[in-house]
Design a protein around this motif. Structure first.
Motif, short mmCIF file in Angstrom:
data_model
loop_
_atom_site.label_atom_id
_atom_site.label_comp_id
_atom_site.label_asym_id
_atom_site.label_seq_id
_atom_site.Cartn_x
_atom_site.Cartn_y
_atom_site.Cartn_z
N UNK A 1 -8.26 -12.99 -14.47
CA UNK A 1 -7.25 -12.11 -15.08
C UNK A 1 -5.84 -12.40 -14.57
N UNK A 2 -5.71 -13.45 -13.75
CA UNK A 2 -4.41 -13.75 -13.15
C UNK A 2 -3.97 -12.63 -12.21
N UNK A 3 -4.89 -12.15 -11.39
CA UNK A 3 -4.58 -11.05 -10.47
C UNK A 3 -3.97 -11.50 -9.14
N UNK A 4 -3.74 -12.81 -8.99
CA UNK A 4 -2.97 -13.28 -7.82
C UNK A 4 -2.83 -12.26 -6.68
N UNK A 5 -3.22 -12.60 -5.50
CA UNK A 5 -2.98 -11.72 -4.34
C UNK A 5 -1.67 -12.06 -3.63
N UNK A 6 -0.68 -12.51 -4.41
CA UNK A 6 0.55 -13.03 -3.79
C UNK A 6 1.59 -11.98 -3.43
N UNK A 7 1.38 -10.72 -3.81
CA UNK A 7 2.38 -9.70 -3.50
C UNK A 7 2.58 -9.62 -1.98
N UNK A 8 3.76 -9.11 -1.61
CA UNK A 8 4.17 -8.99 -0.20
C UNK A 8 3.07 -8.42 0.71
N UNK A 9 2.91 -9.05 1.87
CA UNK A 9 1.95 -8.57 2.87
C UNK A 9 2.75 -7.89 3.99
N UNK A 10 2.50 -6.62 4.21
CA UNK A 10 3.24 -5.84 5.20
C UNK A 10 2.32 -5.49 6.37
N UNK A 11 2.86 -5.65 7.58
CA UNK A 11 2.09 -5.29 8.78
C UNK A 11 2.66 -4.00 9.36
N UNK A 12 1.80 -3.18 9.90
CA UNK A 12 2.28 -1.95 10.52
C UNK A 12 1.22 -1.35 11.43
N UNK A 13 1.66 -0.38 12.22
CA UNK A 13 0.73 0.36 13.07
C UNK A 13 0.55 1.73 12.45
N UNK A 14 -0.61 1.98 11.89
CA UNK A 14 -0.85 3.27 11.24
C UNK A 14 -2.15 3.86 11.78
N UNK A 15 -2.36 5.12 11.44
CA UNK A 15 -3.53 5.81 11.93
C UNK A 15 -4.75 5.47 11.06
N UNK A 16 -5.81 5.03 11.72
CA UNK A 16 -7.07 4.81 11.01
C UNK A 16 -8.15 5.55 11.78
N UNK A 17 -8.83 6.47 11.12
CA UNK A 17 -9.85 7.31 11.78
C UNK A 17 -9.33 7.92 13.08
N UNK A 18 -8.11 8.42 13.03
CA UNK A 18 -7.56 9.16 14.17
C UNK A 18 -6.96 8.31 15.27
N UNK A 19 -7.01 6.97 15.15
CA UNK A 19 -6.42 6.13 16.19
C UNK A 19 -5.43 5.15 15.57
N UNK A 20 -4.39 4.79 16.33
CA UNK A 20 -3.41 3.81 15.85
C UNK A 20 -4.06 2.44 15.76
N UNK A 21 -3.76 1.76 14.67
CA UNK A 21 -4.35 0.44 14.51
C UNK A 21 -3.33 -0.48 13.84
N UNK A 22 -3.31 -1.74 14.25
CA UNK A 22 -2.41 -2.72 13.63
C UNK A 22 -3.09 -3.22 12.36
N UNK A 23 -2.42 -3.00 11.23
CA UNK A 23 -3.07 -3.28 9.94
C UNK A 23 -2.20 -4.15 9.05
N UNK A 24 -2.87 -4.75 8.07
CA UNK A 24 -2.23 -5.45 6.97
C UNK A 24 -2.29 -4.52 5.77
N UNK A 25 -1.16 -4.30 5.10
CA UNK A 25 -1.13 -3.45 3.92
C UNK A 25 -0.73 -4.27 2.70
N UNK A 26 -1.44 -4.04 1.59
CA UNK A 26 -1.25 -4.92 0.43
C UNK A 26 -1.47 -4.17 -0.86
N UNK A 27 -0.60 -4.39 -1.82
CA UNK A 27 -0.75 -3.79 -3.16
C UNK A 27 -0.64 -4.89 -4.20
N UNK A 28 -1.73 -5.65 -4.41
CA UNK A 28 -1.67 -6.80 -5.31
C UNK A 28 -1.75 -6.38 -6.78
N UNK A 29 -1.67 -7.41 -7.64
CA UNK A 29 -1.68 -7.17 -9.08
C UNK A 29 -2.93 -6.43 -9.55
N UNK A 30 -4.04 -6.59 -8.85
CA UNK A 30 -5.31 -6.04 -9.36
C UNK A 30 -5.38 -4.51 -9.35
#
Ligand code: CA
Length: 705
Positions: free
Chosen positions: A321-350
């Motif tokens: 479908x041409x869903x390319x995962x090329x959109x910007x990749x953002x790194x951040x420290x956010x809460x996951x299950x109550x603890x801070x975690x270094x994560x990759x955040x992504x909002x691709x075409x799909x």
């Protein structure tokens, strides 16, 4: 010698020189941008495409805030010298703005006054347009040491002296001059310049490569898809990936190009990048089968020093479908299950928003951020999508109205993340696209290798259908909470392809719109606080910097890119679009104005009478859909950038069209000869199709429904 060694040597020399009573050496800042500067700062400078290594596009500056943004005014502007899409984010260092424009040109301005310091033109051959999906765009430059780096559309990586604009080195880094192009911004990691290429709609094998910042020598290259097994695999990752492909996948290159996102995290020493679609889109074309087609439509992480594979997460297996995962990749420290975690955040075409562990790639969460009908959802443990059978259009033989379509729920238009609000600000699109397999397609010698029948699903000459499609096609600024995976607020827009965003310490989000306004919203509530009429649709993202205690916001204006080029009747859904390419710079209390634009003339269709045959029209439609529609628009309706062929005087003459399409008479404009795939007879069929279409639309404008 890398820049760090250079600096160390310089520092030692300076000490020695001072000790012997020699004149004071210039300070280290004259050496330009260092790793330490790239790793952090007070926000006064904007040194890399995404604002920081983390690519959060967050400016900590607070002078311009929700309290006073109403007093923001135009400090200066500069007219650019092309009328094509402008996608770049300017950079600012040491009082100078560096920005790339369409055709990969680079300009340096005094960031306070707007005085042009120098300009550089790589003189990209205009016929390069024929191997580019989406306009002659460039998304930005990189700064390191005393050099500016730009990827040129024709496949060169070029280093320019940041003080003089003089070319220092230039390397052709793509394998051929047929399928590959560069539109993305280079990034810097440990003294290396990183870049990939576009081309997964042509015949490209995706890659990312690292180059020595001083010499341009290639240091490593990671391919994203396996090559021909006969040649042997470069590494274990390729060997494993080969098991997920069927047929002779290498014949089409495989795709998976790295055309936009590249993010370096010094904390993990990993480089994360997004990969494009598998190629051709229609898996039946080369008997690709239903394998995952690794590492296409994935986020891949490699070691920054060696390019060795670390992990991958595939967002869209068997991407047809041409869903390319090329959109910007953002790194951040956010809460996951109550603890801070270094994560990759992504909002691709799909259409799914992903949160992954930055070190391991482990799937942490994923939710739809737009309407999605190709998958019922994601596996909560693995994040793998459950693909719906009707979405496999090549197996059903039916049209699949995909949501999102090829344009994506969110694509390259940069998003921003505010550590203050904890929200991601995403320019989203609500678009659909009809996917229909071309049963006959086995590849073409030039142009797009999608394997889809675009002619049969072109928008009909029907006012009601067009109006409904326009109504259903919208956009929005979406504020998304990555912790809860829920919407916080949204601002609706009449159409898609609105500009990238900037979040600031003043509790603001800045964004330009496709309709031609540059706006500021309150980051916590989405309330609109300020707007400036920019006269031209905006697709690029703003940035911010400070000089002499004054904060500035800069944005590149200039409508264009994919949406304008190929969506036909939908291209102007945000309002009448035009390209007035400019760099606009704002500060508090300024009151600059732009010159009045010329009025938009409504062009009246005046085609020759149709005298061809319906057979010619049918053939012309099919050939147009395969070869022409990508640039001149669906159903022969073009947006603002490329010529609308219904209005072309050339369609009155069989000879004129033949000279252009077969003879290459307009090669200097980017319209190359298509003689390898289009005969004189085909060209005449296209001409008759265009005349028919022009007459249909002329009649529609006269007939009320
Ligand atoms: Ca693609």
């Amino acid at each position: 010698m890398n820049i760090r060694n250079t600096l160390a040597a310089f520092a030692i020399f300076s000490l020695t020189a001072c000790g012997s009573g020699a004149p004071q050496q210039p300070s280290l800042t004259t050496e330009g941008v260092t790793d330490a500067m790239l790793a952090g700062g007070n926000g006064d400078e904007w040194l890399t495409y995404g604002g920081s290594y983390e690519e959060q596009r967050f400016s900590p500056l607070t002078q311009i805030s929700v309290e006073n943004v109403g007093a923001l005014g135009l400090a200066w502007y500069s007219d650019l010298d092309t009328g094509r899409g402008q996608e770049a984010t300017p950079l600012m260092h040491n009082g100078t703005i560096y920005v790339s424009t369409a055709w990969s040109m680079v300009k340096a301005y005094d960031a306070k006054t707007g005085a042009l310091k120098w300009e550089y033109d790589p003189e990209v051959p205009r016929e390069t347009l024929s191997r580019v999906c989406c306009d002659a765009v460039n998304r930005g430059v990189a700064l390191y040491g005393d050099k500016v780096y730009v990827g040129a559309l024709d496949g060169r990586l070029i280093a320019i002296d940041s003080n003089t604009g003089r070319e220092v080195w230039s390397k052709m880094i793509v394998p051929d001059q047929v399928s590959y192009a560069i539109t993305g911004a280079p990034r810097i990691a440990n003294g290396k310049v990183l870049i990939g290429s576009a081309g997964a709609e042509f015949r490209a094998r995706g890659f990312i490569a690292a180059f020595d910042a001083q010499t341009g020598n290639e240091l490593w290259r990671f391919h994203t898809v396996p090559g021909n097994p006969i040649d042997g695999f470069e590494n274990d990752a390729m060997k494993k990936a080969a098991k997920t492909w069927g047929g002779d996948w290498w014949e089409f290159g495989g795709g998976g190009t790295v055309w936009d996102s590249i993010t370096f995290d010094p904390g993990t020493n990993l480089v994360y990048f997004g990969t494009g679609n598998a190629e051709p889109w229609n898996p039946k074309t080369n008997d690709r089968g239903l394998g995952d087609a690794l590492y296409t439509s994935s986020i891949v992480a490699v070691d920054a020093d060696t390019g060795d594979y670390a992990w991958h997460f595939q967002e869209t297996p068997e991407d047809r479908w041409d869903f390319d995962s090329n959109a910007q990749i953002t790194i951040g420290d956010i809460e996951v299950d109550g603890a801070k975690r270094r994560v990759v955040m992504h909002a691709p075409k799909n259409g799914f928003f992903y949160v992954l562990d930055a070190k391991t790639g482990e799937f942490l969460s994923g939710e739809k951020f737009v309407a999605v009908n190709w998958a019922s959802g994601l596996d909560p443990k693995t994040g793998r999508p459950d693909i719906l059978p009707e979405a496999r259009y090549e197996l059903t033989g039916e049209v699949f109205i995909g949501s999102p379509g090829l344009y994506g729920g969110h694509t390259w238009h940069p998003m921003s993340f505010s550590p203050l609000s904890g929200l991601m600000y995403i320019p989203i699109n609500n678009t659909v696209m009809p996917y229909l397999a071309d049963e006959e397609f086995t590849g073409t010698e030039m142009g797009g290798q999608m394997g889809l029948d675009f002619g049969s699903v072109a928008m009909p000459a029907n006012k009601k259908a067009r109006a409904e499609a326009r109504k259903a096609t919208t956009g929005a600024l979406l504020a998304w909470d990555p912790v809860t995976q829920k919407e916080a607020w949204r601002v609706p827009y009449p159409g898609p392809s609105n500009g990238g965003t900037l979040a600031t310490g003043g509790n603001l989000v800045f964004q330009g719109t496709a309709g031609g306004e540059f706006r500021a919203y309150a980051a916590d509530t989405g309330k609109q606080l300020w707007s400036f009429p920019a006269q031209s649709g905006i697709i690029a993202a703003p940035m911010s910097y400070a000089i002499d205690t004054e904060q500035y916001v800069a944005i590149l204006v200039g409508w264009g890119g994919l949406w304008d080029m190929n969506t036909g009747v939908l291209a102007n859904v945000s309002g009448p679009s035009r390209n007035i390419s400019r760099l606009l710079v704002f500060k508090l209390g300024a009151d600059g104005t732009l010159p009045e634009p010329l009025p938009l003339n409504k062009r009246v269709l005046d085609p020759p009478a149709f005298k061809g045959s319906e057979d010619q029209v049918a053939r012309g439609n099919a050939i147009y859909g395969l070869n022409c529609g990508g640039c001149h628009g669906d159903a022969a309706i073009s947006g603002a950038i490329n010529p609308d062929l219904r209005h072309s005087g050339a369609i009155a003459s069989e000879e004129a069209i033949r000279e252009i399409v077969v003879g290459g008479a307009l090669k200097h404009n980017g319209m190359v000869s298509f003689k390898r795939v289009i005969t004189a007879e085909d060209a005449e069929a296209i001409r008759q199709y265009l005349i028919k279409r022009a007459n249909e639309d002329k009649a529609l404008e006269l007939t009320a429904e």
